[in-house]
Design an enzyme around this catalytic site. Structure first.
Site, PDB file in Angstrom:
ATOM      1  N   ARG A  54      31.156  20.921  33.851  1.00 45.34           N
ATOM      2  CA  ARG A  54      30.645  20.456  32.974  1.00 45.34           C
ATOM      3  C   ARG A  54      29.242  20.495  33.108  1.00 45.34           C
ATOM      4  O   ARG A  54      28.541  19.829  34.177  1.00 45.34           O
ATOM      5  CB  ARG A  54      31.000  18.933  32.816  1.00 45.34           C
ATOM      6  N   ARG A  95      19.032   2.623  22.591  1.00 48.93           N
ATOM      7  CA  ARG A  95      18.663   1.822  23.841  1.00 48.93           C
ATOM      8  C   ARG A  95      17.678   0.825  23.499  1.00 48.93           C
ATOM      9  O   ARG A  95      16.879   0.930  22.322  1.00 48.93           O
ATOM     10  CB  ARG A  95      17.953   2.864  24.890  1.00 48.93           C
ATOM     11  N   LYS A 240      34.782  13.864  21.808  1.00 51.45           N
ATOM     12  CA  LYS A 240      34.797  12.792  22.551  1.00 51.45           C
ATOM     13  C   LYS A 240      35.215  11.400  21.893  1.00 51.45           C
ATOM     14  O   LYS A 240      34.652  11.191  21.079  1.00 51.45           O
ATOM     15  CB  LYS A 240      33.450  12.553  23.455  1.00 51.45           C
ATOM     16  N   THR A 298      35.867   9.752  33.170  1.00 52.40           N
ATOM     17  CA  THR A 298      34.881   8.320  33.685  1.00 52.40           C
ATOM     18  C   THR A 298      35.505   7.569  34.817  1.00 52.40           C
ATOM     19  O   THR A 298      36.616   6.985  34.535  1.00 52.40           O
ATOM     20  CB  THR A 298      34.694   7.567  32.255  1.00 52.40           C
TER      21      THR A 298
END
Length: 496
Positions: A54, A95, A240, A298
């Site tokens: 990846r 963010r 995803k 994850t």
């Protein structure tokens, strides 16, 4: 054996290395980073059990990625392994901005303003990098900071650029930390200008898979596929699943995608964390029913970032993903920046192999069976029957042919007990299928009679040490050969 068959045999192949690598059915995806980006380190990971590399486009330059791609392609050329390259687009990142004194202490009950205008944050006002904030959030909705470590509540929208917030769970906020809006329907597109530039590079380099972040609805996938089609690329798309909205549209997203990633990190922030294990299991099951590869990702072995042994809970986590039927399990920081990238892959491989060797069993019609409503039901039923026949006859190999990849994905989705070998004349598929459960793929382009093709396929497997005289082989295929019809035949052969 066909007189042309020699061109399909890798003269320098280490047959035993290839066989050892294929014994593990559940695949391993490893993220490339500074800890493993050289040729020798990448090869070490492949020998330890990596099937897919990846490339995380949240970090590094295109020049860095190009060097890694060239090293991976060199491994594929020189060694007896097919390795897929998965390019993971960053997607929009919400963010906070820079902060006064590089940190702010947020206390429960405090109120402050979120602004979409850039500034250095204070206890009164903090910049957040989401231009649609004031139109997308509503009073009472929650906002999380720093992967859920802090929680805020929307008091009210003040104007076109400012929202009044109240702290409901405090903590220490530092610059550039992530912002999650789990209760809001976000209007931001899934791909940013950076993603589009990265996608140009990914297509140009002919990567095998591209993962789309921030997927919420099926149109996100269609938009990406439209660009790929316009560029005449054969790259396949992974959705995803990390947003609550994606769960509402899960069926359509799975149908439209070529594969799915259960991105548990963001998903565990966006939804109540206790729901993640059940959702993971549900996504895996739905993907298996649709013959779509599914990756569990994850924090699978995060303790091995700086330790030589995983936590017992991590061992169980990997094992459960295997038991649930995941096509692949993924490593992120463990291989990208960790101290022991090869060791963590070896450890994960051992866990997978032990589970598959002892308790793994998906031979249940209530879990896996042809779907009567499928437009390809007849072909699906042939693949299903081939898997059953392979089990009943204790076949040493189950062999399929494919041009689109569909037969390979379908045979894999039934999780056959016999080793699964796929032949295709589409070179792009050979690496792409490295992601699919149990598949080992070979390039083969002859189109003679079906008997000659099957004879050649068994010859290739025998030459490479995957079958031997006296073994039983189940072949699937289609006839007439020249029409490239969906799979419509099964043949059982005793190897001479």
């Amino acid at each position: 054996m066909s007189k042309n068959l020699s061109k399909y045999l890798h003269a320098g192949m280490d047959k035993q290395a290839g066989i050892a690598h294929s014994q593990k059915r559940t695949k391993i995806v490893a993220t490339v980073g500074p800890a493993c980006d050289t040729y020798d380190k990448l090869l070490s990971l492949v020998k330890a059990g990596v099937n897919v590399f990846r490339l995380n486009f949240s970090h590094g330059s295109h020049e860095d990625k190009l060097a890694v791609i060239e090293n991976i392609r060199k491994i594929i050329k020189n060694e007896p392994y097919n390795i897929a390259i998965l390019a993971d687009l960053q997607g929009p990142k919400l963010r906070v901005g820079e902060l006064e004194n590089n940190k702010l202490i947020l206390k429960e009950g405090d109120e402050f303003i979120f602004t979409t205008q850039k500034m250095v944050g204070t206890n009164e006002k903090i910049y957040v990098s989401y231009p649609n904030l004031t139109t997308d959030v509503k009073e009472g909705e929650r906002i999380f900071l720093d992967d859920g470590k802090m929680e805020l509540s929307v008091v009210r929208v003040l104007n076109d650029t400012e929202v009044l917030m109240r702290v409901t769970l405090g903590g220490v906020l530092t610059p550039k930390k992530g912002v999650n809006l789990p209760d809001s329907e976000l209007s931001m597109p899934s791909m940013t200008e950076k993603d589009l530039a990265d996608l140009d590079f990914i297509i140009e380099q002919k990567c095998d898979w591209v993962a789309l972040s921030f997927v919420r609805r099926v149109d996100d996938i269609r938009g990406l596929k439209k660009i790929i089609k316009e560029r005449d690329s054969k790259i396949k798309v992974i959705a995803k699943i990390e947003m609550p909205e994606a769960l509402k549209n899960l069926r359509d997203i799975i149908v439209e995608s070529d594969g799915v990633m259960v991105a548990r990190g963001d998903l565990g922030v966006e939804i109540p964390i206790e729901q993640v294990p059940v959702i993971q299991k549900d996504i895996i099951r739905k993907c298996m029913h649709r013959a779509k590869p599914v990756i569990v990702a994850t924090q699978m072995m995060e303790s091995m970032l700086d330790r030589t042994k995983p936590n017992r809970s991590e061992v169980s986590d990997v094992a459960n993903a295997v038991l649930e039927g995941a096509d692949a399990v993924m490593l992120s920081g463990e291989t990208a920046t960790g101290m022991y990238p090869t060791l963590v892959v070896e450890t994960m491989s051992k866990i997978i192999s032990e589970v598959e060797k002892t308790v793994y069993d998906y031979d249940r019609d209530d879990i896996l069976a042809p779907q009567p409503h499928s437009p390809s039901f007849a072909s699906d039923a042939i693949c299903y029957s081939a898997c059953k026949l392979a089990k009943d006859s204790h076949a040493n190999a189950l062999v399929g042919m494919t041009q689109s990849g569909y037969t390979a994905f379908m045979l894999s989705s039934y999780r056959p007990k016999s080793p699964l070998y796929i032949f295709s004349k589409e070179r792009s598929l050979i690496s792409q299928l490295s992601l699919s459960w149990g598949v080992r793929a070979f390039y083969y382009a002859e189109e003679e009679s079906l008997d000659d093709i099957i004879f050649d396929q068994i010859g290739i497997l025998k030459e490479r040490g995957f079958v031997k005289t006296g073994d039983t082989v189940i072949n699937t295929g289609s006839t007439p050969v020249e029409l490239h019809l969906p799979t419509n035949i099964i043949k059982i052969t005793r190897v001479d």
